[in-house]
Design a protein around this motif. Structure first.
Motif, short mmCIF file in Angstrom:
data_model
loop_
_atom_site.label_atom_id
_atom_site.label_comp_id
_atom_site.label_asym_id
_atom_site.label_seq_id
_atom_site.Cartn_x
_atom_site.Cartn_y
_atom_site.Cartn_z
N VAL A 14 0.84 -1.21 0.00
CA VAL A 14 0.00 0.00 0.00
C VAL A 14 0.87 1.25 0.00
O VAL A 14 0.61 2.21 -0.73
N GLN A 15 1.92 1.24 0.81
CA GLN A 15 2.80 2.40 0.88
C GLN A 15 3.56 2.63 -0.41
O GLN A 15 3.78 3.78 -0.81
N SER A 16 3.98 1.54 -1.06
CA SER A 16 4.75 1.67 -2.30
C SER A 16 3.90 1.62 -3.55
O SER A 16 4.45 1.62 -4.66
N ASN A 17 2.56 1.54 -3.39
CA ASN A 17 1.64 1.49 -4.53
C ASN A 17 2.00 0.34 -5.45
O ASN A 17 2.06 0.47 -6.68
N SER A 18 2.26 -0.84 -4.85
CA SER A 18 2.70 -2.00 -5.61
C SER A 18 1.52 -2.74 -6.23
O SER A 18 0.47 -2.90 -5.59
N PRO A 19 1.64 -3.22 -7.47
CA PRO A 19 0.56 -4.01 -8.08
C PRO A 19 0.41 -5.40 -7.50
O PRO A 19 -0.53 -6.11 -7.82
N GLN A 20 1.34 -5.82 -6.63
CA GLN A 20 1.28 -7.15 -6.04
C GLN A 20 0.37 -7.22 -4.82
O GLN A 20 0.29 -8.26 -4.17
N LEU A 21 -0.32 -6.13 -4.52
CA LEU A 21 -1.17 -6.10 -3.33
C LEU A 21 -2.26 -7.16 -3.38
O LEU A 21 -2.54 -7.83 -2.37
N SER A 22 -2.88 -7.35 -4.55
CA SER A 22 -3.95 -8.34 -4.65
C SER A 22 -3.44 -9.75 -4.38
O SER A 22 -4.09 -10.55 -3.71
N HIS A 23 -2.24 -10.07 -4.86
CA HIS A 23 -1.67 -11.40 -4.61
C HIS A 23 -1.34 -11.57 -3.13
O HIS A 23 -1.56 -12.66 -2.56
N VAL A 24 -0.84 -10.52 -2.50
CA VAL A 24 -0.52 -10.61 -1.07
C VAL A 24 -1.77 -10.84 -0.25
O VAL A 24 -1.78 -11.65 0.68
N LEU A 25 -2.85 -10.15 -0.60
CA LEU A 25 -4.10 -10.32 0.15
C LEU A 25 -4.68 -11.72 -0.06
O LEU A 25 -5.27 -12.30 0.86
N GLU A 26 -4.52 -12.26 -1.25
CA GLU A 26 -4.98 -13.64 -1.48
C GLU A 26 -4.21 -14.63 -0.62
O GLU A 26 -4.79 -15.53 -0.01
N HIS A 27 -2.90 -14.47 -0.54
CA HIS A 27 -2.09 -15.36 0.29
C HIS A 27 -2.38 -15.13 1.78
O HIS A 27 -2.32 -16.07 2.58
N LEU A 28 -2.72 -13.90 2.13
CA LEU A 28 -3.02 -13.60 3.53
C LEU A 28 -4.25 -14.38 4.00
O LEU A 28 -4.28 -14.91 5.12
N ILE A 29 -5.27 -14.45 3.15
CA ILE A 29 -6.48 -15.19 3.51
C ILE A 29 -6.20 -16.68 3.68
O ILE A 29 -6.82 -17.36 4.50
N LEU A 30 -5.22 -17.19 2.94
CA LEU A 30 -4.89 -18.61 3.05
C LEU A 30 -4.32 -18.96 4.42
O LEU A 30 -4.38 -20.12 4.84
N HIS A 31 -3.78 -17.97 5.13
CA HIS A 31 -3.18 -18.21 6.44
C HIS A 31 -4.13 -17.83 7.58
O HIS A 31 -3.68 -17.64 8.71
N LYS A 32 -5.41 -17.71 7.30
CA LYS A 32 -6.36 -17.33 8.36
C LYS A 32 -6.51 -18.40 9.42
O LYS A 32 -6.93 -18.11 10.54
N MET A 33 -6.15 -19.65 9.11
CA MET A 33 -6.24 -20.72 10.09
C MET A 33 -5.15 -20.64 11.14
O MET A 33 -5.14 -21.41 12.10
N GLN A 34 -4.21 -19.72 10.99
CA GLN A 34 -3.14 -19.57 11.97
C GLN A 34 -3.53 -18.66 13.12
O GLN A 34 -2.68 -18.22 13.88
N LEU A 35 -4.83 -18.35 13.23
CA LEU A 35 -5.32 -17.55 14.35
C LEU A 35 -5.43 -18.48 15.56
O LEU A 35 -6.51 -18.95 15.91
N GLN A 36 -4.31 -18.76 16.17
CA GLN A 36 -4.25 -19.74 17.24
C GLN A 36 -3.76 -19.11 18.52
O GLN A 36 -3.18 -18.02 18.53
N LYS A 37 -4.00 -19.84 19.61
CA LYS A 37 -3.56 -19.38 20.92
C LYS A 37 -2.04 -19.32 21.02
O LYS A 37 -1.48 -18.47 21.72
N LYS A 38 -1.36 -20.20 20.29
CA LYS A 38 0.08 -20.28 20.38
C LYS A 38 0.75 -18.98 19.99
O LYS A 38 1.78 -18.60 20.57
N CYS A 39 0.23 -18.27 19.02
CA CYS A 39 0.87 -17.06 18.50
C CYS A 39 -0.11 -15.89 18.49
O CYS A 39 -0.15 -15.12 17.53
N TRP A 40 -0.91 -15.76 19.55
CA TRP A 40 -1.92 -14.70 19.52
C TRP A 40 -1.31 -13.31 19.63
O TRP A 40 -1.92 -12.32 19.20
#
Length: 673
Positions: free
Chosen positions: A280-306
């Protein structure tokens, strides 16, 4: 043993103890940069002054001490740089933080002003290695006030709430320094905090009724636990391991800050949130890919690393203040988290409150960040979406609250109104813990939002909606837990009255104090982005300045004196540092080329406009000259026809000469005779 506290709001005084006296005499090594500042601070804010200020009964002496304390407050404001984001030659943060902590032990308005100033400064001050000794001193002072003063009281105090908020900012900063591996030389300071962490852990149960305080206490305890485990037990030496494949590495689950003795593992969700903020800060076109990968890691919302999850929400919330796609991802992430937590509570009947206490902190952190987006987002569309939601912006908005609890809406979005409708429909005496905690946090932040919006004429519409939502909640909800949220928020603001009904009264001086943290999210996101994606020529956090020998100092002083006439001095406001203020990076090649092409087109267009203006002026002058010639020619023809018909050379409506008039008069007189 912990005590059950009731919501009675008053200030508490200073308790004298050997430990407290030791804190008052505490001095840090790096503050010797200016010895006059240190000696003056110890002279003005020593223990005798504090005790005398709190115990005096003489009105004259009390007034003199109050004026002296106010002068010290004004001096601290300048040293803190409250109007320049902690930057400037007049700013000395370690000295100011220490003196403010001393002044915070004075009862009454001085205590409130000192704590408010300290909270504001810790929110926007830059991250600097030289601040660490002062941070540890403030951390020890806050923990002492909580463990040795607050826990001995039967009731909950407004100062107690402010101390936990300040403690959250302090330990957040310490955790960022920990990630950079800069706490290795502060083991003695960490050991001094250890007894207070044990006391805080044993007495933290008294805050279960107040999620806003409980989440701050849990964050402090978790931070100390991680730092103790890595710094005091394993003694790590940190090094950053970069992800060589960039944003498209789907197989890597973790980004590491790894050491030879078992370093700290940064959760992949936090890594992708920092990557999204960087895009967002660098106005990069890769933002959409980063957000897609971010959603893939939503299962890591765990107590171990809260704790990483809290930082991830903090960083992604900063990106959501500037980008709609990040805001949508931010809300989707919390929706999935809430649904998973509520399903776990239903499936596991034997699940105790301690098993999900970490989730309370995550939910309260999210509600605070989404409230900040409603207030401080870059565009009105982002603010409106955070409050109403994406679906609410596209369709007519329904009633703010349900009239009956028979209809239970589904959790489609996690905007403020959607969460309010969802939690209000499920609240009951035997409801899930997460329901009333989420409802509590939403109402608590609504009170603070309505207070922050007062007097904002530019966005009066959104402020009215916030106020109406809060009023309907007050009229509709009778649950004592939710009403406590309103009382505690009003006590934190030092005013129990409704700001929207006080048009005829004067707003108190402390009405505009900071109720939300506006800058700490950007500080954390900026620092983590430089740590995980380090630039080639910029230090992540300013390292400790090397010691300069006395002979070198003399040479430097002489050299600086000789160059004084050739050096230009600029103020911070005129030329802010790129590493201190939030700015966008330089444009790429194509952007620069487009700007240069636009300049060339504008230059030629201006020249063409000048040529056209000159041609128009020439045409207008020629037309004017032709018109004048035609008028002269027409007049000559008229006079020629007049002479032929009347045998007169005079112009129309022109009197004849004087001699002709006299001859005519004589002729007329002769005829009459």
């Amino acid at each position: 043993m912990p005590v059950n506290k009731s919501p009675a709001m008053n200030n508490f005084g200073v308790i004298s103890s050997p430990c407290h006296e030791e804190l008052l005499k505490f001095n840090f090594k790096n503050s010797s940069k200016n010895k006059s500042h240190t000696s003056r601070s110890l002279l003005l804010t020593r223990e005798k002054f504090i005790v005398k200020f709190n115990q005096t009964q003489n009105p004259v002496e009390k007034k003199e001490l109050l004026e002296q304390a106010r002068r010290n407050i004004l001096r601290c404001k300048r040293k803190l740089g409250l109007s320049s984001l902690g930057c400037g030659k007049h700013v000395h943060l370690p000295f100011a933080w220490t003196e403010v902590m001393y002044l915070a032990q004075c009862k009454g308005e001085i205590q409130d002003d000192a704590l408010n100033m300290l909270y504001t400064s810790l929110d926007h001050a830059p991250l600097d290695y030289d601040h660490l000794p002062a941070l540890f001193f403030v951390a020890e002072s806050v923990l002492y006030r909580l463990c040795c003063d607050a826990f001995l009281k039967e009731f909950l105090y407004s100062v107690e709430i402010k101390l936990t908020k300040i403690g959250f900012l302090i330990f957040l900063r310490l955790f960022i320094f920990f990630l950079h591996g800069q706490l290795a030389n502060f083991k003695e300071h960490l050991l001094r905090l250890q007894p207070y962490s044990y006391a805080l852990l044993s007495s933290g149960e008294s805050y279960h009724k107040y999620p806003n305080i409980f989440s701050n206490v849990q964050f402090m305890l978790k931070t100390l636990e991680i730092i103790y485990e890595r710094e005091l037990l394993s003694e790590p030496a940190f090094s950053t391991v970069e992800n060589k494949e960039g944003f498209e590495d789907k197989e890597s689950d973790m980004a590491y800050l790894r050491s030879n003795h078992g370093g700290y593992e940064v959760n992949a969700l936090l890594w992708h949130c920092v990557a999204a903020w960087f895009c967002v800060q660098s106005n990069s076109p890769q933002l959409s890919h980063v957000l897609e990968h971010l959603i893939l890691h939503k299962m890591q919302l765990q107590k171990k690393c809260w704790l990483d999850l809290v930082l991830a929400l903090l960083v992604l919330g900063e990106a959501a203040k500037l980008n709609m796609a990040c805001l949508k991802t931010f809300m989707d992430l919390m929706r999935d988290f809430l649904l998973s937590i509520l399903s776990v509570e239903k499936q596991e009947e034997g699940c105790t409150g301690d098993d999900l206490s970490w989730a309370w902190c995550v939910v309260h952190t999210y509600t605070t960040i989404i409230a900040e987006i409603c207030l401080y987002a870059g565009t009105f569309d982002l603010q409106k979406t955070a409050f109403i939601g994406l679906s609410g912006c596209k369709r007519p908005r329904k009633k703010i609250l349900l009239n009956d609890k028979l209809e239970e809406p589904e959790l489609e979005e996690t905007s403020i109104l959607s969460l309010l409708e969802f939690f209000s429909s499920k609240i009951s005496d035997n409801c899930d813990q997460m329901v009333w905690i989420g409802y509590y946090s939403i109402v608590y932040n609504l009170v603070k939002m309505s207070w922050e919006r007062q007097g904002d004429l530019e966005q009066d519409g959104l402020g009215n909606v916030i106020w109406q939502t809060l009023q309907k909640t007050k009229d509709y909800e009778k649950d004592t837990r939710i009403l406590n949220a309103i009382n505690i928020a009003q006590a934190e603001l030092n005013d129990r009255t409704d700001p929207f009904t006080r048009y005829s009264t004067k707003i108190p001086s402390n009405a505009r104090e900071e109720v939300f943290s506006k800058y700490i999210g950007w500080r954390v996101a900026n620092t983590l982005s430089k740590l995980l994606f380090p630039p080639l020529d910029v230090h992540v956090i300013p390292l400790k300045k090397p010691e300069v020998k006395q002979n070198q100092m003399k040479y430097l002083n002489k050299k600086q004196e000789s160059m004084k006439k050739r050096v230009l001095h600029f103020t911070v406001r005129e030329h802010p540092s790129l590493s201190e203020l939030p700015t966008f990076p330089y444009p790429d090649f194509f952007t620069k080329a487009d700007k240069e092409l636009a300049k060339i087109i504008d230059h030629h267009w201006q020249k063409e406009l000048e040529i056209r203006e000159r041609e128009d002026e020439i045409c207008e002058a020629k037309e004017q000259k032709d018109k004048e010639l035609e008028e002269i020619k027409h007049f000559q023809e008229v006079m020629k026809q007049r002479e032929q018909k009347l045998h007169k050379l005079t112009k129309p409506y022109e009197l004849p000469p004087r001699e002709e008039v006299i001859s005519i008069e004589k002729t007329m007189t002769h005829k009459n005779n």
